[in-house]
Motif scaffolding. Structure first.
Motif, PDB file in Angstrom:
ATOM      1  N   GLY A  27       0.814  -1.220   0.000  1.00 38.20           N
ATOM      2  CA  GLY A  27       0.000   0.000   0.000  1.00 38.20           C
ATOM      3  C   GLY A  27       0.843   1.265   0.000  1.00 38.20           C
ATOM      4  O   GLY A  27       0.546   2.226  -0.711  1.00 38.20           O
ATOM      5  N   ILE A  28       1.913   1.265   0.793  1.00 38.61           N
ATOM      6  CA  ILE A  28       2.792   2.446   0.858  1.00 38.61           C
ATOM      7  C   ILE A  28       3.470   2.686  -0.476  1.00 38.61           C
ATOM      8  O   ILE A  28       3.544   3.828  -0.962  1.00 38.61           O
ATOM      9  CB  ILE A  28       3.828   2.265   1.985  1.00 38.61           C
ATOM     10  CG1 ILE A  28       3.135   2.329   3.348  1.00 38.61           C
ATOM     11  CG2 ILE A  28       4.919   3.330   1.905  1.00 38.61           C
ATOM     12  CD1 ILE A  28       4.010   1.885   4.506  1.00 38.61           C
ATOM     13  N   VAL A  29       3.973   1.618  -1.115  1.00 38.56           N
ATOM     14  CA  VAL A  29       4.642   1.768  -2.413  1.00 38.56           C
ATOM     15  C   VAL A  29       3.685   2.307  -3.459  1.00 38.56           C
ATOM     16  O   VAL A  29       4.028   3.225  -4.233  1.00 38.56           O
ATOM     17  CB  VAL A  29       5.244   0.415  -2.859  1.00 38.56           C
ATOM     18  CG1 VAL A  29       5.702   0.481  -4.314  1.00 38.56           C
ATOM     19  CG2 VAL A  29       6.408   0.037  -1.960  1.00 38.56           C
ATOM     20  N   PHE A  61       1.971   6.853  -6.799  1.00 38.84           N
ATOM     21  CA  PHE A  61       0.923   7.774  -7.242  1.00 38.84           C
ATOM     22  C   PHE A  61       1.292   9.225  -6.944  1.00 38.84           C
ATOM     23  O   PHE A  61       1.050  10.128  -7.748  1.00 38.84           O
ATOM     24  CB  PHE A  61      -0.391   7.417  -6.544  1.00 38.84           C
ATOM     25  CG  PHE A  61      -1.491   8.409  -6.795  1.00 38.84           C
ATOM     26  CD1 PHE A  61      -2.147   8.440  -8.012  1.00 38.84           C
ATOM     27  CD2 PHE A  61      -1.873   9.314  -5.818  1.00 38.84           C
ATOM     28  CE1 PHE A  61      -3.160   9.367  -8.252  1.00 38.84           C
ATOM     29  CE2 PHE A  61      -2.877  10.236  -6.040  1.00 38.84           C
ATOM     30  CZ  PHE A  61      -3.530  10.262  -7.261  1.00 38.84           C
ATOM     31  N   ALA A  62       1.909   9.438  -5.775  1.00 36.65           N
ATOM     32  CA  ALA A  62       2.237  10.811  -5.381  1.00 36.65           C
ATOM     33  C   ALA A  62       3.427  11.362  -6.156  1.00 36.65           C
ATOM     34  O   ALA A  62       3.405  12.518  -6.600  1.00 36.65           O
ATOM     35  CB  ALA A  62       2.518  10.861  -3.885  1.00 36.65           C
ATOM     36  N   TYR A  63       4.483  10.552  -6.357  1.00 40.59           N
ATOM     37  CA  TYR A  63       5.725  11.066  -6.942  1.00 40.59           C
ATOM     38  C   TYR A  63       5.934  10.667  -8.392  1.00 40.59           C
ATOM     39  O   TYR A  63       6.748  11.287  -9.089  1.00 40.59           O
ATOM     40  CB  TYR A  63       6.925  10.598  -6.104  1.00 40.59           C
ATOM     41  CG  TYR A  63       6.890  11.123  -4.695  1.00 40.59           C
ATOM     42  CD1 TYR A  63       6.739  12.488  -4.443  1.00 40.59           C
ATOM     43  CD2 TYR A  63       6.988  10.263  -3.611  1.00 40.59           C
ATOM     44  CE1 TYR A  63       6.690  12.966  -3.144  1.00 40.59           C
ATOM     45  CE2 TYR A  63       6.951  10.739  -2.308  1.00 40.59           C
ATOM     46  CZ  TYR A  63       6.801  12.091  -2.082  1.00 40.59           C
ATOM     47  OH  TYR A  63       6.759  12.571  -0.800  1.00 40.59           O
ATOM     48  N   PRO A 111       9.787   5.920  -9.815  1.00 40.19           N
ATOM     49  CA  PRO A 111      10.312   4.823  -8.997  1.00 40.19           C
ATOM     50  C   PRO A 111      11.589   5.198  -8.242  1.00 40.19           C
ATOM     51  O   PRO A 111      11.792   4.754  -7.113  1.00 40.19           O
ATOM     52  CB  PRO A 111      10.576   3.713 -10.026  1.00 40.19           C
ATOM     53  CG  PRO A 111       9.646   4.019 -11.157  1.00 40.19           C
ATOM     54  CD  PRO A 111       9.570   5.522 -11.218  1.00 40.19           C
ATOM     55  N   SER A 112      12.440   6.027  -8.854  1.00 39.64           N
ATOM     56  CA  SER A 112      13.683   6.390  -8.174  1.00 39.64           C
ATOM     57  C   SER A 112      13.404   7.248  -6.943  1.00 39.64           C
ATOM     58  O   SER A 112      14.075   7.109  -5.914  1.00 39.64           O
ATOM     59  CB  SER A 112      14.616   7.143  -9.131  1.00 39.64           C
ATOM     60  OG  SER A 112      14.010   8.342  -9.590  1.00 39.64           O
ATOM     61  N   VAL A 113      12.404   8.107  -7.008  1.00 43.11           N
ATOM     62  CA  VAL A 113      12.056   8.930  -5.851  1.00 43.11           C
ATOM     63  C   VAL A 113      11.400   8.063  -4.767  1.00 43.11           C
ATOM     64  O   VAL A 113      11.655   8.253  -3.574  1.00 43.11           O
ATOM     65  CB  VAL A 113      11.129  10.094  -6.266  1.00 43.11           C
ATOM     66  CG1 VAL A 113      10.638  10.859  -5.038  1.00 43.11           C
ATOM     67  CG2 VAL A 113      11.869  11.048  -7.201  1.00 43.11           C
ATOM     68  N   GLY A 127       5.969   3.058   7.466  1.00 44.66           N
ATOM     69  CA  GLY A 127       4.925   4.026   7.124  1.00 44.66           C
ATOM     70  C   GLY A 127       5.163   5.387   7.725  1.00 44.66           C
ATOM     71  O   GLY A 127       4.831   6.418   7.130  1.00 44.66           O
ATOM     72  N   GLU A 128       5.737   5.430   8.922  1.00 42.20           N
ATOM     73  CA  GLU A 128       6.033   6.717   9.560  1.00 42.20           C
ATOM     74  C   GLU A 128       7.341   7.303   9.046  1.00 42.20           C
ATOM     75  O   GLU A 128       7.445   8.513   8.813  1.00 42.20           O
ATOM     76  CB  GLU A 128       6.106   6.504  11.079  1.00 42.20           C
ATOM     77  CG  GLU A 128       6.476   7.740  11.884  1.00 42.20           C
ATOM     78  CD  GLU A 128       5.474   8.879  11.755  1.00 42.20           C
ATOM     79  OE1 GLU A 128       5.835  10.013  12.114  1.00 42.20           O
ATOM     80  OE2 GLU A 128       4.341   8.648  11.287  1.00 42.20           O
ATOM     81  N   ALA A 129       8.366   6.458   8.828  1.00 40.90           N
ATOM     82  CA  ALA A 129       9.680   6.966   8.442  1.00 40.90           C
ATOM     83  C   ALA A 129       9.711   7.497   7.019  1.00 40.90           C
ATOM     84  O   ALA A 129      10.513   8.390   6.710  1.00 40.90           O
ATOM     85  CB  ALA A 129      10.722   5.856   8.616  1.00 40.90           C
ATOM     86  N   VAL A 130       8.852   6.963   6.118  1.00 36.58           N
ATOM     87  CA  VAL A 130       8.845   7.518   4.750  1.00 36.58           C
ATOM     88  C   VAL A 130       8.290   8.934   4.736  1.00 36.58           C
ATOM     89  O   VAL A 130       8.412   9.634   3.724  1.00 36.58           O
ATOM     90  CB  VAL A 130       8.042   6.630   3.778  1.00 36.58           C
ATOM     91  CG1 VAL A 130       8.680   5.275   3.601  1.00 36.58           C
ATOM     92  CG2 VAL A 130       6.598   6.485   4.222  1.00 36.58           C
TER      93      VAL A 130
END
Length: 784
Positions: A254-256, A261-263, A266-268, A307-310
């Motif tokens: 889910g995080i990936v 979707f946001a960025y 893939p490199s970011v 999830g918090e550290a990203v």
């Protein structure tokens, strides 16, 4: 080497070294006992030991059903023989004669110190009456067995002892073996050789039992059910492992997806994931070095750390729009990012102060991982962000209504305050009259309700020890404990007569104190006296005096024998009972007296207390609830310490107590709403909800810091909303995956943090407004 390569080299080497260390050294623990308190005193520690790893926890209760009684009895006997020959089990019984004969030598050898009336049966009149009964029994259905034991035990002490022991709640007997009360299911009891806490050995025993059942099942319709504390522990471990893996993969996927979707790069996304992965590896390395193992629940919790550290790279990347340099963005986010890392790490204080191994693991993982991830995010993002990349914000629902300039809605302080008060009142009123706390340990077990219900049914059917209510006797020596138990027996017998109690089991029935054994041995007649009495009892009976030489020999041996100890009954059913009722620990010796049918607990407790200072009436549910209440109080103190540390860090970092209060206000409001919601609709707060609320406080401060800075600077609201959507979205995905878990620890934390995150974001909208309503941020470090 390019600057980008140099920036990545050191973190890559450290990450690889950490991964190699974990691969070679980390061991995964799946025992749910790691998330249970140890107990604050000797009684509580014994209660937890009885739950986790007592001899009674090694008992395997087995039920065979689905055929006629004769077929079930034959299958039961075949299974008894198979398990008796299996090295995974050291005892098995089904109530059959063959099983009883195995225990008979030990019982017969101890009969004259176990029987309280043996000496009185050796009077002339007693011997004559006993021999008359034996003569009548020789012509009965058990005549062959009577003839076998007549010469060595004419007073039938062994037979009387067997009858007495079977009267203590043994199952009914059909077709020569044990059946349940309805006569529809055959029952067996086995004991594993390994301790209940040895999960590998317990799993092997469970597999051996399954294989034995397959071999002895004579009809396909025969079904088998079994349960034991050790087997339930194995099942719990398997459920934890499966659920932890599922939650982890759900959260990561889910995080990936959200970051892609946001960025849209893939490199970011990899850049965001690297600090989070490094923080996770660092935390796991510290845990492995400290504890030697990492719990599977801790591994699943590690996904929430991701999830918090990203979020930390996202605080920078979502502001890196066209026209802004990385240096400009860093200048703006430096202070709130540093404070966000420190305050989130302080949120782990509640874990570290709990005193429970599993929760301490979660605290160490969180605090170490967050600090490493935050530091690495600050180091890597400006050096590794792709050249020329800028964040292209996705459209937020309702953003058109905010106007082209991104102005904040003009809502006064009074309406915002009234909205906050209204939400609080609604939730508080909904929670009114409902219990605030729920310390029921059953809520915390990862086992499904049907497994727990089956265990209870099998215990009732086999008459296995039930320690939900028991008298506990403690002492400095085994002899002291046994004497105190003997003092208790008349009191408990009186309680049965007064209908305060239905029945009880006591080690005193199977292992008298040395003082009692000595008294009974001394009361036995010497060889000359016994021969004379026997000669006077024989006239009129068809027995010869010399036929009773074995009887005279056994009585003489009993008079000179060493005192019995638990080793005398090793490998027998009697030994199983003794081991379940008598033991020792670092605090001394103990004995439990299981109670049945307690009708007046207070009257019984008063009688027990008045009889012996060494005895206490224990209600297992009350004791465990008391332990969890103490556990909760300790954790609450740690929460207060953590919250105080957060306020101190904010006051120092923001250089204003007013600004610190404003920064923590939305988190406090969100945590209050969430707590009231759990009380109103979730059945009350558990210890895990409390810990999750501390996480809400730490995470919510992160959001509040950035909203506070944006409000004080008058930044674009759509830009702020996009950033909050990304960072809170990854957090909610991680904890949302956890909320789907079947493990109560993970589910409680996941649901609470998701609800608290949403509530805190709503509180931020009510607390902060541009200019008014928010404390000014110091000019230093504002950037452009």
């Amino acid at each position: 080497m390019t600057p980008r390569a140099r920036a990545l080299l050191l973190p890559a080497i450290a990450l690889l070294a950490g991964a190699i260390y974990l691969w070679s050294s980390m061991r995964v623990d799946r025992d749910f006992a790691a998330f249970l308190p140890h107990g604050a005193d000797a009684t509580q520690r014994l209660v937890m030991q009885q739950l986790r790893d007592s001899p009674a926890a090694r008992l395997v209760l087995i039920r065979l059903r689905g055929a006629d009684p004769q077929t079930l009895a034959a299958t039961s006997e075949a299974l008894r023989e198979a398990l008796a020959a299996d090295g995974h089990f050291d005892y098995v019984t089904n109530g059959s004669l063959a099983g009883a004969l195995r225990d008979l030598p030990s019982l017969a050898a101890a009969r004259y110190v176990l029987s309280p009336d043996a000496a009185s049966h050796m009077s002339v009149e007693g011997l004559h009456s006993a021999l008359q009964r034996r003569l009548a029994a020789l012509s009965g259905s058990m005549g062959m067995l009577e003839k076998r034991f007549l010469a060595s035990d004419p007073t039938a002490e062994t037979e009387a002892l067997i009858a007495s022991l079977q009267a203590g709640g043994a199952p009914r007997r059909e077709a020569g073996v044990w059946f349940d009360a309805q006569g529809s299911s055959a029952m067996l009891v086995a004991r594993t050789r390994a301790a209940a806490s040895d999960q590998a050995a317990q799993q092997a025993a469970m597999q051996a039992l399954d294989a034995a059942l397959q071999r002895v099942r004579t009809q396909p319709g025969i079904a088998a059910d079994y349960s034991s504390a050790g087997f339930l522990g194995v099942r719990s471990a398997l459920l934890i492992a499966h659920d932890a893996a599922r939650v982890s993969w759900m959260a990561v996927a889910g995080i990936v997806v959200m970051l892609l979707f946001a960025y849209r790069s893939p490199s970011v996304v990899l850049l965001c994931a690297t600090p989070a992965l490094a923080g996770l590896v660092a935390g796991l390395c510290v845990l492995t070095a400290m504890f030697g193992s990492v719990h599977a629940i801790t591994l699943a919790f590690g996904t929430t750390l991701i999830g918090e550290a990203v979020d930390y790279p996202s605080y920078v990347l979502t502001r890196l729009s066209a026209g802004r340099s990385i240096a400009d963005v860093q200048a703006v986010v430096r202070r709130p990012l540093l404070l966000a890392v420190l305050t989130t790490a302080c949120g782990a204080f509640a874990f570290l102060g709990s005193g429970v191994d599993g929760l301490i693991e979660l605290g160490v993982l969180t605090s170490c991982g967050i600090v490493v991830a935050g530091a690495l995010a600050w180091w890597l993002v400006p050096r590794l962000v792709p050249p020329g990349w800028h964040f292209a914000a996705f459209a937020m629902p309702g953003s058109v209504a905010l106007g082209p300039a991104g102005a904040w809605p003009a809502v006064g302080a009074a309406p915002r305050a009234l909205a906050a008060i209204a939400v609080t009142l609604v939730l508080v009123v909904s929670a009114a009259g409902k219990p605030a706390w729920n310390d029921d340990p059953a809520r915390m077990s990862p086992l499904p309700a049907d497994a727990i219900a089956l265990d209870r049914v099998l215990r009732e059917a086999t008459g296995a020890p039930d320690v939900s209510r028991f008298a506990l006797v403690r002492g400095s020596s085994r002899e002291q404990v046994l004497q105190a138990v003997e003092q208790m027996q008349p009191v408990l017998d009186a309680a049965i007569a007064a209908q305060h109690l239905g029945g009880y089991d006591s080690v005193g029935r199977y292992l008298p104190s040395e003082a009692t054994q000595r008294t009974r041995r001394d009361a036995l007649p010497d060889d000359t006296t016994l021969q004379h009495r026997l000669s006077l009892a024989l006239p009129g009976l068809p027995f010869r005096a010399e036929a009773f030489a074995p009887f005279l020999r056994d009585v003489a041996l009993a008079r000179s024998a060493a005192p019995l100890d638990p080793a005398a009954f090793a490998g027998t059913g009697l030994g199983l009972r003794v081991a379940s009722l008598l033991g020792s620990d670092p605090d001394g010796y103990w004995s439990v007296i299981p109670l049945r049918g307690v009708r007046d607990a207070q009257a019984l407790a008063d009688q027990v207390r008045a009889t012996s200072a060494a005895a206490t009436l224990i209600d297992l549910r009350q004791q465990t609830s008391a332990m969890f209440a103490q556990f909760r109080a300790r954790t609450f103190a740690a929460i207060v310490a953590g919250a105080s540390a957060i306020v101190l860090i904010l006051a120092i970092g923001l250089r204003s107590l007013r600004a610190a209060a404003a920064a923590i206000a939305p988190s406090l409001l969100g945590a209050t709403w969430t707590a009231a919601g759990v009380i109103a609709f979730g059945g009350g707060l558990s210890i895990f909800h409390l810990i999750a609320l501390m996480l809400v406080l730490g995470i919510g401060v992160n959001y509040a810091l950035f909203v506070q800075r944006a409000a004080s600077r008058g930044d674009s609201l759509p830009e702020l909303c996009v950033m909050l959507a990304v960072v809170s979205g990854t957090t909610c995905l991680a904890f949302g995956a956890m909320a789907t878990s079947g493990i109560p620890v993970l589910r409680a934390i996941g649901l609470t943090v998701v609800a608290g995150t949403v509530a805190t974001l709503a509180a931020c909208a009510l607390v902060f407004a541009p200019g008014a309503g928010s404390a000014p941020v110091p000019a230093a470090g504002r950037g452009s």
